[in-house]
Motif scaffolding. Structure first.
Motif, PDB file in Angstrom:
ATOM      1  N   VAL A   7     -55.516   3.946  92.253  1.00 23.77           N
ATOM      2  CA  VAL A   7     -55.092   5.014  93.153  1.00 23.77           C
ATOM      3  C   VAL A   7     -54.440   6.090  92.295  1.00 23.77           C
ATOM      4  O   VAL A   7     -53.416   5.847  91.643  1.00 23.77           O
ATOM      5  CB  VAL A   7     -54.113   4.509  94.224  1.00 23.77           C
ATOM      6  N   VAL A   8     -55.058   7.268  92.265  1.00 22.53           N
ATOM      7  CA  VAL A   8     -54.568   8.398  91.486  1.00 22.53           C
ATOM      8  C   VAL A   8     -53.879   9.354  92.447  1.00 22.53           C
ATOM      9  O   VAL A   8     -54.491   9.802  93.434  1.00 22.53           O
ATOM     10  CB  VAL A   8     -55.722   9.115  90.743  1.00 22.53           C
ATOM     11  N   VAL A   9     -52.634   9.682  92.159  1.00 27.09           N
ATOM     12  CA  VAL A   9     -51.821  10.509  93.055  1.00 27.09           C
ATOM     13  C   VAL A   9     -51.720  11.913  92.472  1.00 27.09           C
ATOM     14  O   VAL A   9     -51.104  12.131  91.438  1.00 27.09           O
ATOM     15  CB  VAL A   9     -50.417   9.909  93.235  1.00 27.09           C
ATOM     16  N   GLY A  10     -52.360  12.865  93.124  1.00 29.32           N
ATOM     17  CA  GLY A  10     -52.314  14.257  92.694  1.00 29.32           C
ATOM     18  C   GLY A  10     -53.609  14.695  92.038  1.00 29.32           C
ATOM     19  O   GLY A  10     -53.967  14.200  90.969  1.00 29.32           O
ATOM     20  N   ALA A  11     -54.304  15.641  92.687  1.00 34.07           N
ATOM     21  CA  ALA A  11     -55.582  16.134  92.158  1.00 34.07           C
ATOM     22  C   ALA A  11     -55.363  17.431  91.398  1.00 34.07           C
ATOM     23  O   ALA A  11     -55.995  18.451  91.669  1.00 34.07           O
ATOM     24  CB  ALA A  11     -56.583  16.338  93.294  1.00 34.07           C
ATOM     25  N   GLY A  12     -54.446  17.395  90.430  1.00 35.92           N
ATOM     26  CA  GLY A  12     -54.108  18.583  89.671  1.00 35.92           C
ATOM     27  C   GLY A  12     -54.813  18.640  88.330  1.00 35.92           C
ATOM     28  O   GLY A  12     -55.876  18.052  88.122  1.00 35.92           O
ATOM     29  N   SER A  13     -54.182  19.338  87.399  1.00 38.75           N
ATOM     30  CA  SER A  13     -54.805  19.581  86.095  1.00 38.75           C
ATOM     31  C   SER A  13     -55.117  18.297  85.356  1.00 38.75           C
ATOM     32  O   SER A  13     -56.117  18.209  84.645  1.00 38.75           O
ATOM     33  CB  SER A  13     -53.885  20.472  85.248  1.00 38.75           C
ATOM     34  N   ALA A  14     -54.278  17.278  85.490  1.00 40.93           N
ATOM     35  CA  ALA A  14     -54.541  15.983  84.859  1.00 40.93           C
ATOM     36  C   ALA A  14     -55.190  15.004  85.818  1.00 40.93           C
ATOM     37  O   ALA A  14     -56.025  14.187  85.417  1.00 40.93           O
ATOM     38  CB  ALA A  14     -53.248  15.392  84.309  1.00 40.93           C
ATOM     39  N   GLY A  15     -54.827  15.056  87.104  1.00 41.18           N
ATOM     40  CA  GLY A  15     -55.337  14.078  88.058  1.00 41.18           C
ATOM     41  C   GLY A  15     -56.841  14.152  88.263  1.00 41.18           C
ATOM     42  O   GLY A  15     -57.510  13.114  88.383  1.00 41.18           O
ATOM     43  N   CYS A  16     -57.390  15.367  88.303  1.00 41.12           N
ATOM     44  CA  CYS A  16     -58.850  15.503  88.441  1.00 41.12           C
ATOM     45  C   CYS A  16     -59.558  14.909  87.232  1.00 41.12           C
ATOM     46  O   CYS A  16     -60.620  14.285  87.358  1.00 41.12           O
ATOM     47  CB  CYS A  16     -59.230  16.970  88.617  1.00 41.12           C
ATOM     48  N   GLY A  81     -49.381  24.384  92.101  1.00 40.00           N
ATOM     49  CA  GLY A  81     -50.599  24.225  92.875  1.00 40.00           C
ATOM     50  C   GLY A  81     -50.534  23.067  93.858  1.00 40.00           C
ATOM     51  O   GLY A  81     -50.087  21.969  93.516  1.00 40.00           O
ATOM     52  N   LYS A  82     -50.965  23.313  95.092  1.00 38.01           N
ATOM     53  CA  LYS A  82     -51.024  22.290  96.138  1.00 38.01           C
ATOM     54  C   LYS A  82     -52.440  22.316  96.726  1.00 38.01           C
ATOM     55  O   LYS A  82     -52.672  22.751  97.837  1.00 38.01           O
ATOM     56  CB  LYS A  82     -49.982  22.568  97.219  1.00 38.01           C
ATOM     57  N   THR A  83     -53.385  21.878  95.911  1.00 37.62           N
ATOM     58  CA  THR A  83     -54.791  21.930  96.290  1.00 37.62           C
ATOM     59  C   THR A  83     -55.595  21.151  95.264  1.00 37.62           C
ATOM     60  O   THR A  83     -55.043  20.705  94.248  1.00 37.62           O
ATOM     61  CB  THR A  83     -55.273  23.393  96.363  1.00 37.62           C
ATOM     62  N   LEU A  84     -56.875  20.966  95.508  1.00 34.99           N
ATOM     63  CA  LEU A  84     -57.731  20.344  94.513  1.00 34.99           C
ATOM     64  C   LEU A  84     -57.770  21.232  93.274  1.00 34.99           C
ATOM     65  O   LEU A  84     -58.122  22.405  93.346  1.00 34.99           O
ATOM     66  CB  LEU A  84     -59.137  20.147  95.072  1.00 34.99           C
ATOM     67  N   GLY A  85     -57.406  20.659  92.144  1.00 39.11           N
ATOM     68  CA  GLY A  85     -57.244  21.429  90.912  1.00 39.11           C
ATOM     69  C   GLY A  85     -55.801  21.713  90.580  1.00 39.11           C
ATOM     70  O   GLY A  85     -55.478  22.096  89.457  1.00 39.11           O
ATOM     71  N   GLY A  86     -54.899  21.534  91.555  1.00 47.16           N
ATOM     72  CA  GLY A  86     -53.479  21.732  91.306  1.00 47.16           C
ATOM     73  C   GLY A  86     -53.164  23.106  90.748  1.00 47.16           C
ATOM     74  O   GLY A  86     -53.721  24.117  91.186  1.00 47.16           O
ATOM     75  N   SER A  87     -52.296  23.147  89.755  1.00 46.27           N
ATOM     76  CA  SER A  87     -51.892  24.427  89.205  1.00 46.27           C
ATOM     77  C   SER A  87     -53.007  25.120  88.430  1.00 46.27           C
ATOM     78  O   SER A  87     -52.959  26.328  88.226  1.00 46.27           O
ATOM     79  CB  SER A  87     -50.647  24.263  88.316  1.00 46.27           C
ATOM     80  N   SER A 468     -42.672  31.067  83.378  1.00 48.50           N
ATOM     81  CA  SER A 468     -44.053  31.205  82.913  1.00 48.50           C
ATOM     82  C   SER A 468     -44.943  30.124  83.513  1.00 48.50           C
ATOM     83  O   SER A 468     -46.094  29.970  83.100  1.00 48.50           O
ATOM     84  CB  SER A 468     -44.111  31.122  81.378  1.00 48.50           C
ATOM     85  N   PHE A 469     -44.401  29.343  84.447  1.00 49.68           N
ATOM     86  CA  PHE A 469     -45.141  28.283  85.151  1.00 49.68           C
ATOM     87  C   PHE A 469     -45.487  27.128  84.214  1.00 49.68           C
ATOM     88  O   PHE A 469     -46.513  26.482  84.382  1.00 49.68           O
ATOM     89  CB  PHE A 469     -46.422  28.834  85.804  1.00 49.68           C
ATOM     90  N   HIS A 470     -44.602  26.837  83.238  1.00 49.11           N
ATOM     91  CA  HIS A 470     -44.887  25.820  82.231  1.00 49.11           C
ATOM     92  C   HIS A 470     -43.906  24.656  82.305  1.00 49.11           C
ATOM     93  O   HIS A 470     -43.524  24.097  81.279  1.00 49.11           O
ATOM     94  CB  HIS A 470     -44.839  26.447  80.831  1.00 49.11           C
ATOM     95  N   VAL A 471     -43.481  24.266  83.496  1.00 47.14           N
ATOM     96  CA  VAL A 471     -42.494  23.180  83.613  1.00 47.14           C
ATOM     97  C   VAL A 471     -43.123  21.864  83.154  1.00 47.14           C
ATOM     98  O   VAL A 471     -44.303  21.590  83.388  1.00 47.14           O
ATOM     99  CB  VAL A 471     -41.953  23.068  85.045  1.00 47.14           C
ATOM    100  N   CYS A 472     -42.314  21.056  82.492  1.00 46.68           N
ATOM    101  CA  CYS A 472     -42.811  19.788  81.945  1.00 46.68           C
ATOM    102  C   CYS A 472     -41.620  18.919  81.552  1.00 46.68           C
ATOM    103  O   CYS A 472     -40.464  19.314  81.681  1.00 46.68           O
ATOM    104  CB  CYS A 472     -43.705  20.051  80.723  1.00 46.68           C
ATOM    105  N   GLY A 473     -41.929  17.694  81.075  1.00 43.54           N
ATOM    106  CA  GLY A 473     -40.952  16.874  80.379  1.00 43.54           C
ATOM    107  C   GLY A 473     -40.116  15.930  81.191  1.00 43.54           C
ATOM    108  O   GLY A 473     -39.278  15.215  80.638  1.00 43.54           O
ATOM    109  N   THR A 474     -40.313  15.843  82.515  1.00 38.80           N
ATOM    110  CA  THR A 474     -39.377  15.135  83.386  1.00 38.80           C
ATOM    111  C   THR A 474     -39.628  13.632  83.495  1.00 38.80           C
ATOM    112  O   THR A 474     -38.849  12.922  84.139  1.00 38.80           O
ATOM    113  CB  THR A 474     -39.433  15.750  84.786  1.00 38.80           C
ATOM    114  N   CYS A 475     -40.715  13.151  82.899  1.00 39.26           N
ATOM    115  CA  CYS A 475     -40.960  11.698  82.779  1.00 39.26           C
ATOM    116  C   CYS A 475     -41.302  11.434  81.313  1.00 39.26           C
ATOM    117  O   CYS A 475     -42.387  10.965  80.978  1.00 39.26           O
ATOM    118  CB  CYS A 475     -42.093  11.235  83.686  1.00 39.26           C
ATOM    119  N   ARG A 476     -40.372  11.729  80.460  1.00 37.20           N
ATOM    120  CA  ARG A 476     -40.618  11.829  79.017  1.00 37.20           C
ATOM    121  C   ARG A 476     -41.167  10.548  78.415  1.00 37.20           C
ATOM    122  O   ARG A 476     -40.728   9.439  78.729  1.00 37.20           O
ATOM    123  CB  ARG A 476     -39.321  12.226  78.306  1.00 37.20           C
TER     124      ARG A 476
END
Length: 535
Positions: A7-16, A81-87, A468-476
């Motif tokens: 089960v993959v949660v989130g169809a974003g840049s990595a999930g797809c 992003g809240k859609t297929l493809g995410g951000s 710049s829409f580049h948030v990251c790092g929160t599950c390091r």
């Protein structure tokens, strides 16, 4: 009760990416869950429509940060992003990998397998570069990468001016991983935006072993004795549980993946208990280590005809619309940032720590995220510190999984970030005074010629800086007590649960982050197949 292998949660840049690579094995059943709907409409595919996608719309979470002391108490609008493809379905489409030393530093910090040489094959595998393959470029991969549809003279003037100041020209700037100046490539193909859904999943949507569900909001991971056995979802106002026979894979992004972990009882125990959430595992690093690139824009008035602005305003915008509909080219087929210089803020840094992104266009931004093209002849250069030292945090607002998390960016908590930004503005000014681009410029509009001192420029940065829409790092990723996942992206202390998205970055990459996030999807899927879950 339904059961899938993964089960993959989130169809974003990595999930797809993860869902595609897992479903390449016909022997496994993969479920991909996305909270948003599929993006539809003219502007969702048109590159120049990114300004409309940044602002509040049905395909954007439209988050807002807490007031930021370093920004004079302003709260920032954070598009996600809240859609297929995410951000990747709403971003600026700039394709840069970051500097090779970013990844070598990840490996040196204890993350075996994540050096530049080890991630490069995954970068090459994901792309089909318009320029063809070579030792750094990929060819034949799912994601089409292209040069700008238009290369107006002022873009080359920017590049040549940077060269005059000693910045080396780099032909493969987007993919080579070194400092220098050059054209930026983008995830655009035949004049259309290429999200990871477009590239990875749309071609295989009919696979019998792949199920994709939209408007399906995952509220928590279901645990049994610290083993992930499924997810709880909200669909049509009803909650239900779906089983995962092998693993649950969180690809919900740097804001939503830590939120999901915390609502599942995984995180800082004291914070969870304060919201009445039973603690399954005290993992204090969840939500910590938040990083982002804060940018500011230097805007200058140009001679008539130099800027792209006039083609996107007035009667000309209708002409461009017809041109785009007929041939999928012209100004609507371009992104905004077409060239960049990666430079050092001062001689003491190890490698480039500034990105100066050149736009033959200029925008005005509203606090709500609305982006409008200026109705004047102007161009702009955005700067951000590539490796910010400040760290923020994602927290829960309540026990309600449908409520926005609390976003605390802490921009400029470390004064070194402000010093780098000041250096960046001064570098931009020097570059714009250098020929040949100087001949195209009439006057500085922002910060304006009156802003000369560090104090004045600091106020400009604090009052106008934006994400710049580049948030990251929160599950390091790492092996220390504050790390959330190991180098195989398995959550520490929880079996059969991985995180595969931008949240695992130990430090943000030196440039735009979408390409690295797609690479994480590629490498994460390969690791999942190679390394068993930590049962």
């Amino acid at each position: 009760m339904e059961t899938f292998d993964y089960v993959v949660v989130g169809a974003g840049s990595a999930g797809c990416v993860g869902a595609r690579r897992l479903s390449d094995d016909p022997a496994v059943r993969v479920l991909l869950l996305e909270a948003g709907a599929q993006a539809r409409g003219f502007w969702t595919r048109v590159p120049a429509g990114m300004g409309k996608m940044f602002s509040a719309n049905p395909f954007n979470w439209g988050y807002t940060t807490e007031p930021v002391a370093g920004l004079n108490g302003r709260s920032l609008f954070w598009p996600r992003g809240k859609t297929l493809g995410g951000s990747s379905a709403i971003n600026g489409m700039v394709f840069t990998r970051g500097n090779r030393q970013d990844y070598d530093n990840w490996a040196r910090a204890g993350n075996a397998g994540w050096s530049w040489d080890e991630v490069l094959p995954h970068f090459k595998a994901l792309e089909d570069n318009q320029r063809g393959g070579n030792e750094v470029r990929g060819a034949g991969g799912p994601l089409r990468i292209s040069d700008p549809a238009l290369r107006s003279p002022v873009v080359d003037q920017f590049i040549r001016a940077a060269q005059q100041l000693g910045v080396p020209l780099v032909e493969d700037l987007s993919v080579r991983g070194v400092e220098g100046v050059g054209i930026l490539q983008a995830s655009i193909h035949n004049g259309k935006r290429q999200s990871t859904y477009d590239a990875y999943l749309e071609p295989v949507r009919g696979r019998s072993n792949l199920v994709i569900r939209t408007v399906s909001h995952v509220t928590r991971v279901v645990l049994a004795d610290r083993v992930a056995v499924g997810v709880e979802v909200m669909e049509g106002g009803q909650r239900r549980t779906i089983d995962a026979g092998r693993e649950v894979v969180l690809c919900a992004g740097a804001l939503n993946s830590p939120q999901l972990l915390m609502h599942s009882g995984i995180g800082d125990g004291d914070q969870l208990r304060s919201h009445g959430i039973p603690v399954a595992l005290h993992l204090p690093g969840v939500g910590k280590n938040l990083q982002d690139h804060l940018s500011v824009n230097v805007k200058v008035r140009t001679r008539p005809g130099v800027s792209h602005n006039r083609h996107l305003n007035g009667w000309r915008k209708y002409r461009e619309g017809v041109r785009y509909l007929m041939a999928k080219n012209g100004y609507l087929a371009c992104g905004a940032t077409l060239a960049a210089a990666f430079t050092r803020s001062h001689a003491g840094v190890d490698y480039a720590d500034l990105e100066l992104g050149f736009r033959p266009i200029s925008f005005s931004y509203s606090p709500s995220g609305q982006v409008t093209v200026d109705d004047i002849d102007a161009v702009s250069v955005a700067v951000f510190a590539c490796r910010p030292a400040s760290r923020g945090e994602v927290r829960l607002a309540s026990s309600d999984p449908l409520q926005q998390p609390v976003l605390i960016p802490n921009y400029f908590d470390d004064p070194a970030d402000l010093e780098a930004m000041l250096a960046g503005i001064r570098q931009i000014r020097e570059l714009l005074r250098t020929q040949p681009i100087a001949a195209s410029i009439e006057a500085e509009l922002l910060p304006g010629p009156q802003a000369t001192s560090d104090e004045q420029l600091t106020e400009f940065i604090r009052n106008t800086g934006k994400t710049s829409f580049h948030v990251c790092g929160t599950c390091r990723m790492g092996s220390d007590p504050m790390a959330v996942v190991d180098p195989q992206l398995r959550v520490h202390g929880i079996a059969r649960l991985r995180v595969i998205d931008a949240s695992i970055m130990p430090t943000v990459t030196s440039g735009n982050t979408n390409a690295p996030t797609i690479m994480i999807g590629e490498k994460g899927a390969a690791l999942l197949k190679r390394f068993p879950p930590n049962d």
